[in-house]
Design a protein around this motif. Structure first.
Motif, PDB file in Angstrom:
ATOM      1  N   UNK A  20      23.745   2.716  36.978  1.00 19.83           N
ATOM      2  CA  UNK A  20      22.697   2.887  37.976  1.00 19.83           C
ATOM      3  C   UNK A  20      23.345   2.996  39.351  1.00 19.83           C
ATOM      4  N   UNK A  44      20.191  14.640  28.460  1.00 21.96           N
ATOM      5  CA  UNK A  44      19.935  13.441  29.274  1.00 21.96           C
ATOM      6  C   UNK A  44      19.528  12.273  28.383  1.00 21.96           C
ATOM      7  N   UNK A  66      22.640  12.026  37.259  1.00 19.68           N
ATOM      8  CA  UNK A  66      21.294  12.328  36.794  1.00 19.68           C
ATOM      9  C   UNK A  66      20.263  11.810  37.798  1.00 19.68           C
ATOM     10  N   UNK A 106      32.756   7.247  30.071  1.00 21.91           N
ATOM     11  CA  UNK A 106      32.184   5.934  30.350  1.00 21.91           C
ATOM     12  C   UNK A 106      30.687   5.906  30.059  1.00 21.91           C
ATOM     13  N   UNK A 107      30.083   4.739  30.282  1.00 24.36           N
ATOM     14  CA  UNK A 107      28.662   4.580  30.053  1.00 24.36           C
ATOM     15  C   UNK A 107      27.830   4.920  31.276  1.00 24.36           C
ATOM     16  N   UNK A 108      26.548   4.641  31.179  1.00 21.61           N
ATOM     17  CA  UNK A 108      25.625   4.905  32.274  1.00 21.61           C
ATOM     18  C   UNK A 108      25.767   3.837  33.359  1.00 21.61           C
ATOM     19  N   UNK A 143      19.051  17.242  33.710  1.00 26.80           N
ATOM     20  CA  UNK A 143      20.208  17.517  32.845  1.00 26.80           C
ATOM     21  C   UNK A 143      21.520  17.016  33.431  1.00 26.80           C
ATOM     22  N   UNK A 155      21.281   7.963  38.487  1.00 29.47           N
ATOM     23  CA  UNK A 155      22.152   7.283  37.524  1.00 29.47           C
ATOM     24  C   UNK A 155      23.337   8.201  37.289  1.00 29.47           C
ATOM     25  N   UNK A 214      26.996  -1.540  28.095  1.00 29.13           N
ATOM     26  CA  UNK A 214      28.104  -0.619  27.906  1.00 29.13           C
ATOM     27  C   UNK A 214      27.893   0.414  26.810  1.00 29.13           C
ATOM     28  N   UNK A 257      22.901  -1.440  33.231  1.00 25.12           N
ATOM     29  CA  UNK A 257      22.942  -0.924  31.870  1.00 25.12           C
ATOM     30  C   UNK A 257      24.008  -1.683  31.096  1.00 25.12           C
ATOM     31  N   UNK A 284      14.312  12.649  32.759  1.00 26.35           N
ATOM     32  CA  UNK A 284      15.634  12.788  33.365  1.00 26.35           C
ATOM     33  C   UNK A 284      15.958  14.270  33.538  1.00 26.35           C
ATOM     34  N   UNK A 335      27.255   8.972  35.163  1.00 28.81           N
ATOM     35  CA  UNK A 335      28.104   8.698  34.006  1.00 28.81           C
ATOM     36  C   UNK A 335      29.477   9.289  34.270  1.00 28.81           C
ATOM     37  N   UNK A 380      21.881   2.690  24.834  1.00 26.64           N
ATOM     38  CA  UNK A 380      22.099   1.802  25.964  1.00 26.64           C
ATOM     39  C   UNK A 380      20.878   0.910  26.181  1.00 26.64           C
TER      40      UNK A 380
END
Lengths: 107, 120
Positions: free
Chosen positions: B47, A43, B95, B43-45, B112, B37, A100, A98, B110, B39, A87
């Motif tokens: 919210x 995480x 998450x 790609x990125x995170x 897993x 959150x 990228x 967030x 967070x 993913x 990030x």
């Protein structure tokens, strides 16, 4: 929505070098910005909050700076375990957003 | 030690529903805001949604507003995300995360993650 743009997308460095990562907001986030480290299969981990405060247990080689729209995460003397994706995240205004991400990989 | 354990993901049909749960332990759940959150693959995170400690106030990303509902049961120390009208673009690792101890909407613990795949 406050867009966060991180640069560079990828940073290729060797252990022992300094990493400088940038996060730019479309409008001021008044230092309400955090940095996270994210490794595959794990995480995200909070590193820095409110622009420059280190989270609990974070080594002193990680530091944050900046104000207004421009923020920087600096990692002094990269350790092998620091190679990851980083990030930024703002909490100034909903929706939370967030960046990228910047991947720090081994040169 | 703070622990967050997500469950309930898996394969969902486009237009269908899934409910994620996040079981919390190691802290006083009822006093912390919580968040989801996600993913997407490669790609990125992103919210998704947040809820205050009491559950009185909720927040949603535009991409899920009207389709997803965040809730919590403080007697069971559990956070939920009800996901309706699923779309392919909801495919992601989800998450759950705990708000920081000083009350900021940053996240210091967070789970897993739990994989949701939307496909026919």
């Amino acid at each position: 929505e406050i867009m966060l743009t991180q640069s560079p997308a990828t940073l290729s460095l060797s252990p022992g070098e300094r990493a400088t990562l940038s996060c730019r907001a479309r409008q001021s986030v008044y230092s309400y910005l955090a940095w996270y480290q994210h490794k595959p299969g794990q995480p995200p981990r909070l590193l820095i909050y409110d622009a420059f405060n280190r989270a609990t247990g974070i080594p002193s080689r990680f530091s944050g700076s900046g104000s207004g729209t421009d923020y920087t995460l600096t990692i002094d003397s990269l350790e092998p375990e620091d190679f990851a994706v980083y990030y930024c995240q703002q909490r100034y205004k909903w929706p939370l957003t967030f960046g990228g991400g910047t991947k720090v990989d081994i040169k | 030690e703070v622990k967050l354990l997500e469950s309930g993901g898996g394969l969902g049909q486009p237009g269908g529903s899934l409910r994620l749960s996040c079981a919390a332990s190691g802290f006083t759940f009822s006093t912390y805001g919580m968040t989801w959150v996600r993913q997407a693959p490669g790609k990125g995170l992103e919210w998704v949604s947040s809820i205050t400690a009491s559950g009185a106030t909720t927040y949603y990303a535009d991409s899920v507003k009207g389709r997803f509902t965040i809730s919590r049961d403080n007697s069971r120390n559990t956070l939920y995300l009800q996901m309706n009208n699923l779309r392919a673009e909801d495919t992601a690792l989800y998450y759950c995360a705990k708000r920081t101890s000083n009350g900021d909407w940053f996240f210091d613990s967070w789970g897993l993650g739990n994989l949701v795949t939307v496909s026919s």
